[in-house]
Design an enzyme around this catalytic site. Sequence first.
Site, mmCIF file in Angstrom:
data_model
loop_
_atom_site.group_PDB
_atom_site.id
_atom_site.type_symbol
_atom_site.label_atom_id
_atom_site.label_comp_id
_atom_site.label_asym_id
_atom_site.label_seq_id
_atom_site.Cartn_x
_atom_site.Cartn_y
_atom_site.Cartn_z
ATOM 1 N N LYS A 140 41.502 -4.889 29.418
ATOM 2 C CA LYS A 140 42.006 -6.204 29.012
ATOM 3 C C LYS A 140 41.065 -7.336 29.454
ATOM 4 O O LYS A 140 41.022 -8.388 28.822
ATOM 5 C CB LYS A 140 43.389 -6.455 29.609
ATOM 6 C CG LYS A 140 44.442 -5.399 29.319
ATOM 7 C CD LYS A 140 44.804 -5.336 27.853
ATOM 8 C CE LYS A 140 46.083 -4.555 27.593
ATOM 9 N NZ LYS A 140 45.983 -3.099 27.852
HETATM 10 C C1 LIG Z 1 46.530 -2.076 27.127
HETATM 11 C C2 LIG Z 1 46.019 -0.754 27.479
HETATM 12 C C3 LIG Z 1 45.946 0.269 26.528
HETATM 13 C C4 LIG Z 1 46.439 0.100 25.118
HETATM 14 O O1 LIG Z 1 45.652 -0.806 24.391
HETATM 15 P P1 LIG Z 1 46.213 -1.430 23.024
HETATM 16 O O2 LIG Z 1 45.223 -2.458 22.641
HETATM 17 O O3 LIG Z 1 47.543 -2.029 23.384
HETATM 18 O O4 LIG Z 1 46.342 -0.327 22.063
HETATM 19 C C5 LIG Z 1 45.393 1.478 26.917
HETATM 20 N N1 LIG Z 1 44.975 1.683 28.185
HETATM 21 C C6 LIG Z 1 45.041 0.724 29.130
HETATM 22 C C7 LIG Z 1 44.588 1.031 30.505
HETATM 23 C C8 LIG Z 1 45.545 -0.527 28.814
HETATM 24 O O5 LIG Z 1 45.603 -1.473 29.752
#
Ligand SMILES: *Cc1c(COP(=O)(O)O)cnc(C)c1O
Length: 499
Positions: free
Chosen positions: A113
């Site tokens: 993120k």
């Molecule tokens: C948010 C997240 C995901 C999923 O990503 P999306 O964009 O919601 O599909 C997968 N792994 C981790 C560690 C995340 O923080």
Amino acid sequence: MKYKSTRGWESKLSSAEAIKIGIAPDGGLFVPDNIVKLANEDIIALKDMTYQQRAVQILKHFLTDYTIDEITECVNKAYTCDKFSSSDIAPLNILNVNASILELWHGPTCAFKDMALQILPHLLVKAIEKTGESDEIVILVATSGDTGKAALEGFKDVKGTRIIVFFPNNGVSEVQRLQMVTQEGTNVHSIAVEGNFDDTQTGVKEIFCNTELEQTMAKAGLKFSSANSINWGRLVPQIVYYFSAYADLLKKDQINYGDKINFVVPTGNFGNILAGYFAMRMGLPVNKLVCASNENNILTDFINTGIYDKNREFKKTMSPSMDILISSNLERLLYEVTGQDSGLVCEWMNELKANGVYEVNRETLNGIKKIFWAGYTTEKHTLQTISEIYKEYNYVVDTHTAVGIDVYDKYVISTADMTKTVIVSTASPFKFNESVAEAIFGAEEIKGQSEFKLLEVLSEKCGIIIPEGLKKLDTKPVLHSKVCEKGEMKQVVENILGI
Ligand SMILES: *Cc1c(COP(=O)(O)O)cnc(C)c1O
């Protein structure tokens, strides 16, 4: 380039406007009205650039109302060596002849993120300036764990903004919870909700779409925006690392220009993998995008059958950031695959809201299957994969990445496709250390040890360094201890804002 809503709202907005308001007034998501295709030379040229330079080259095609200087400034503020533990920002680790791992967790909160949320605040501050906005922007976030911390960290003390994060109480790991409740900053709030992620996300969406509240806010000089992946400003920085991974494969002589590659993406809200889809639409040579799920396998079922049915049990897994039954960004894919048919998209989204289920037509399903392959993995296999990868490669992966690796194995078995593949690694193993330690050392070995003790165990035994952001979390003062019912979220927001 202008942005329009997936649900047919008649206006088109600049990227600054779209980033500022986050979600379209009709409840739809913003998408670019045409997608620029890059020339081969432009993609090849990325090979010899830094991550920051690559980012400018991609972002400029989408943020056409920002000057190159403005984009460069945002990029250089976001992707710095004091915030990222790797100077490559998104390093590519070659695992074996076919597979490599794209590590997207070197940012300050140890999950992918950060790739978007380190830059979004800078893009938003510029958007506020460019659009002559005088209201204060209130960022409202629903998080399954990682977005919340990354958004708090990205927006803390950013002028002209306040941020309110809701997370599911008992739906996040202890490390994730502590990261959020110990957050410092003068403009930050984090609140636990008695419910799961979908309850939290639904609550936030309802607050966004409440026109009465919007008017009260306006009178007080406040305006909502979103740092969730429904905001285009979250998606667009993610397109960069798909190109960056390809450029690194070229640089490391793993492929020749034009060779197609696969990406495997551990998926929850469909934001990460959708960025890969946009990269492909821009001309990145992609063979398949593999959508990997945990036991909340709604996307696996959807991509295989065309039926999206959220009337099923919500499971709490060891990869909690993917514990999601409503994948918001799928709406953007449906819009694109149907040839931008907002009528159909509205129909399906209304059915989802009313009955929790919709079925797309054959043509749409075929369009999706041409590009995507989907699979899921169980809890047991997630642990097994972490252990196997450690034994075979002396490399430690987190639970989400393990889901990706196991689904990749299933993909190869099912298709015999030997195309070079990049597995997108979404979190540092330290962030989900309890499950990782269990997988590597066995449940008996780690019994009774706190998550924080396990950080040290993992670090010592596996020879990997504990990330700065996770050290000493357990001794930091708790600054946010509020817990609310899911029906109280609006009230909580009003209290915080004093309206
Ligand atoms: C948010 C997240 C995901 C999923 O990503 P999306 O964009 O919601 O599909 C997968 N792994 C981790 C560690 C995340 O923080």
